[in-house]
Design an enzyme around this catalytic site. Structure first.
Site, PDB file in Angstrom:
ATOM      1  CB  ALA A 113      -0.959  -0.003   1.183  1.00 43.86           C
ATOM      2  N   GLY A 116       0.441   5.124  -0.433  1.00 42.31           N
ATOM      3  CA  GLY A 116      -0.952   5.288  -0.033  1.00 42.31           C
ATOM      4  C   GLY A 116      -1.885   5.812  -1.113  1.00 42.31           C
ATOM      5  N   GLY A 117      -1.424   5.852  -2.352  1.00 40.72           N
ATOM      6  CA  GLY A 117      -2.286   6.339  -3.441  1.00 40.72           C
ATOM      7  C   GLY A 117      -3.561   5.515  -3.556  1.00 40.72           C
ATOM      8  CE  LYS A 118      -2.790   1.792  -7.845  1.00 44.87           C
ATOM      9  NZ  LYS A 118      -1.520   2.487  -7.713  1.00 44.87           N
ATOM     10  CD  GLU A 136       5.186  -0.937   1.943  1.00 44.17           C
ATOM     11  OE1 GLU A 136       4.395  -0.827   1.000  1.00 44.17           O
ATOM     12  OE2 GLU A 136       6.312  -1.480   1.825  1.00 44.17           O
ATOM     13  NE  ARG A 141       7.630   1.667  -0.238  1.00 45.52           N
ATOM     14  CZ  ARG A 141       7.434   2.604  -1.181  1.00 45.52           C
ATOM     15  NH1 ARG A 141       8.317   3.550  -1.347  1.00 45.52           N
ATOM     16  NH2 ARG A 141       6.371   2.568  -1.960  1.00 45.52           N
ATOM     17  CG  ASP A 180      -0.245  -0.707  -7.114  1.00 45.44           C
ATOM     18  OD1 ASP A 180      -0.140  -1.006  -8.315  1.00 45.44           O
ATOM     19  OD2 ASP A 180       0.109   0.402  -6.661  1.00 45.44           O
ATOM     20  CB  CYS A 233       3.636   1.102 -12.850  1.00 50.26           C
ATOM     21  SG  CYS A 233       5.035   0.938 -11.763  1.00 50.26           S
TER      22      CYS A 233
HETATM   23  N1  SAM Z   1      -0.107   0.940  -3.926  1.00 50.93           N
HETATM   24  C1  SAM Z   1       0.858   1.998  -3.720  1.00 50.93           C
HETATM   25  C2  SAM Z   1       0.230   3.320  -4.065  1.00 50.93           C
HETATM   26  O1  SAM Z   1      -0.731   3.353  -4.841  1.00 50.93           O
HETATM   27  O2  SAM Z   1       0.685   4.353  -3.529  1.00 50.93           O
HETATM   28  C3  SAM Z   1       2.150   1.743  -4.463  1.00 50.93           C
HETATM   29  C4  SAM Z   1       2.712   0.400  -4.187  1.00 50.93           C
HETATM   30  S1  SAM Z   1       4.257   0.060  -4.931  1.00 50.93           S
HETATM   31  C5  SAM Z   1       3.839  -0.218  -6.571  1.00 50.93           C
HETATM   32  C6  SAM Z   1       4.607  -1.544  -4.332  1.00 50.93           C
HETATM   33  C7  SAM Z   1       4.802  -1.648  -2.828  1.00 50.93           C
HETATM   34  O3  SAM Z   1       5.122  -3.019  -2.530  1.00 50.93           O
HETATM   35  C8  SAM Z   1       5.947  -0.818  -2.287  1.00 50.93           C
HETATM   36  O4  SAM Z   1       5.487   0.002  -1.242  1.00 50.93           O
HETATM   37  C9  SAM Z   1       6.935  -1.842  -1.751  1.00 50.93           C
HETATM   38  O5  SAM Z   1       7.569  -1.428  -0.570  1.00 50.93           O
HETATM   39  C10 SAM Z   1       6.072  -3.056  -1.488  1.00 50.93           C
HETATM   40  N2  SAM Z   1       6.821  -4.327  -1.546  1.00 50.93           N
HETATM   41  C11 SAM Z   1       8.098  -4.539  -1.935  1.00 50.93           C
HETATM   42  N3  SAM Z   1       8.428  -5.851  -1.788  1.00 50.93           N
HETATM   43  C12 SAM Z   1       7.344  -6.467  -1.316  1.00 50.93           C
HETATM   44  C13 SAM Z   1       7.072  -7.804  -0.930  1.00 50.93           C
HETATM   45  N4  SAM Z   1       7.969  -8.769  -1.062  1.00 50.93           N
HETATM   46  N5  SAM Z   1       5.848  -8.070  -0.447  1.00 50.93           N
HETATM   47  C14 SAM Z   1       4.912  -7.108  -0.333  1.00 50.93           C
HETATM   48  N6  SAM Z   1       5.112  -5.821  -0.675  1.00 50.93           N
HETATM   49  C15 SAM Z   1       6.307  -5.497  -1.154  1.00 50.93           C
END
Ligand code: SAM
Length: 456
Positions: A113, A116-118, A136, A141, A180, A233
């Site tokens: 998360a 926090g956009g979504k 998260e 983060r 996401d 993305c």
């Molecule tokens: N959903 C968020 C938003 O809209 O603001 C953006 C999320 S970003 C694409 C992916 C997130 O997954 C990051 O915050 C990252 O720290 C987390 N992440 C990284 N490795 C991960 C893992 N192994 N399991 C779960 N989350 C992970």
């Protein structure tokens, strides 16, 4: 810059019938910056932003004709809007298309998360009676995630800091789960050309493996017939359609199709094996960055979580302690988190006990403040809450004084000549920014130092 896009990525995309390599290269070469924000429906405010047209798939989203310095806008810090990339606001369209916005008591999980956009989007679009667990895994983060949800001001959110595998302790609990996923990030190349050098096929493979691991670890927490909204993305099929195929074949999901308008420029795509549907956002076709999203429904039978297992805890919150601070205190369940008194909507008491027993909570509901033994010391979170008692002493200030306050600088006592001594809200254009304490000879600024404006 188009020439510098990774060849291996472009070669693979060329084999897709929906891909126009020249237009794609050209849009990256131009490097246009598209800026967009999503408004907080709970905090309507008079904004100075140069809003232009609305984003077709999200009624709260707007493109800006000009990118301001958001840090110098007090209303940004107060959570009246969130700066969010337009394509990712498509999640709001999906939630509405599935009818989840009107459904009562939805339990939603945003698994990856931060920042926090979504989550702020889900928190606005889902019904007030719904509970959002915003998770998260990375500790630092998770703090940013808490800050952004605190700004948003709603009490029906719990922020957790767990590995996805921890969610298997809640089998059949959630009605909808948004994943996401962390990805190779090619969709952000136009916005962040620096990311191009980091891209490699090896990293796409690594991300694809990690996406499967995250989904496999967490999927048990989704109910039978619950929805999974999966997004990245990235443009790579290995992280998108192939994951959809894998979810269908390995975890018994079915693909859900959603009607969209042709004029939006979103490309419908199908996975190679099971023809699962997805939505691709190419920056030369939509006004937004690269994005992929797919909606699936869980068809395997999952035992629905049994609530009877949980014993209610006795409240150790002093009676009446929140009464003058919170609007309609009777609507809330109050509980202690560390030294602080928090509130969540009353109907969520049982859910909170369940979540607390199996997950690591970073924040739950709204922190109202600390009980000193005699009185409540109000929390910053309460100042930004949509449920604060608006009758509390407050002082409206101008832009310069608001920025001084947000920098945690000394505040001119003359500004508060008409307010009583004690706790007082600092307000800008009718929106609360935080607390000061008015004393007879000075003003103490209680803006949290961790989030103060620095160097600007
Ligand atoms: N959903 C968020 C938003 O809209 O603001 C953006 C999320 S970003 C694409 C992916 C997130 O997954 C990051 O915050 C990252 O720290 C987390 N992440 C990284 N490795 C991960 C893992 N192994 N399991 C779960 N989350 C992970």
């Amino acid at each position: 810059m188009g020439n510098f896009l990774p060849n291996e990525l472009i070669e693979r995309l060329r084999s897709r019938t929906d891909f126009d390599s020249e237009a794609f290269a050209e849009i990256h070469e131009r490097g246009d910056k598209v800026t967009s924000v999503r408004l907080n429906p709970a905090k309507p405010a008079k904004l100075d932003l140069a809003l232009s047209e609305t984003i077709p798939w999200c009624k709260e989203g707007y493109y800006l004709t000009d990118r301001p310095v958001f840090t110098l806008d007090p209303l940004y810090h107060a959570g009246t809007y969130y700066v969010q990339e337009a394509s990712s606001m498509f999640v709001s369209y999906i939630i509405r298309a599935l009818g989840l916005d009107h459904k009562e008591d939805v339990r939603a999980l945003d698994l990856c998360a931060a920042p926090g956009g979504k989550s702020t989007l889900l928190n606005s679009v889902l019904n007030n009676s719904s509970l959002l667990i915003s998770n998260e895994v990375i500790k630092s983060r998770a703090l940013i995630l808490v800050d952004n949800l605190v700004r948003w001001g709603n009490p029906n959110v719990v922020v957790t800091n767990n590995d996805p595998s921890a969610f298997s302790r809640l089998p059949g609990y959630f009605d909808v789960m948004v994943v996401d996923a962390p990805c190779s990030g090619s969709g952000m190349f136009r916005k962040d050309p620096g990311a191009i050098d980091e891209w490699s096929l090896a990293n796409v493979k690594l991300c694809s493996d990690r996406q499967r691991r995250i989904l496999a670890d967490a999927q048990a927490c989704l109910k039978t017939d619950g929805y999974l909204i999966y997004s990245t993305c990235s443009y790579s099929e290995e992280e998108n359609e192939d994951i959809v195929d894998w979810l269908i074949t390995t975890h018994g999901f079915e693909s859900i199709s959603v009607d969209i308008e042709d004029s939006w420029g979103i490309t419908k795509t199908r996975s190679r094996g099971k023809q699962g549907e997805g939505y691709r956002f190419y920056p030369h076709q939509v006004k937004g960055e690269g994005f992929f999203l797919s909606v699936l429904r869980k068809k395997t039978s999952e035992e629905t979580f049994s609530r009877r297992k949980i014993k209610k805890e006795k409240s150790d919150v002093p009676k009446g302690s929140i009464d003058k601070w919170v609007k309609d205190p009777s609507l809330f369940y109050t509980f202690m988190q560390g030294d602080n008194i928090h509130i969540v909507p009353k109907e969520m008491e049982e859910d909170l006990a369940i979540i607390r027993s199996v997950l690591y909570l970073k924040n739950a509901g709204t922190n109202v403040g600390k009980w000193s033994g005699r009185e409540l010391i109000p929390a910053h979170d309460l100042a930004l809450s949509n449920h604060i008692n608006m009758g509390i002493e407050a002082q409206e200030v101008d832009l310069d004084s608001a920025l001084n306050f947000l920098r945690k600088e000394t505040i001119d006592i003359d500004l508060f000549s008409n307010t009583k001594n004690g706790w007082c809200l600092v307000r800008y254009r009718g929106i609360n920014l935080g607390w000061v304490k008015v004393l007879s000879n000075r003003i103490n600024n209680y803006y949290p130092k961790e989030i103060r404006i620095m160097n600007l």
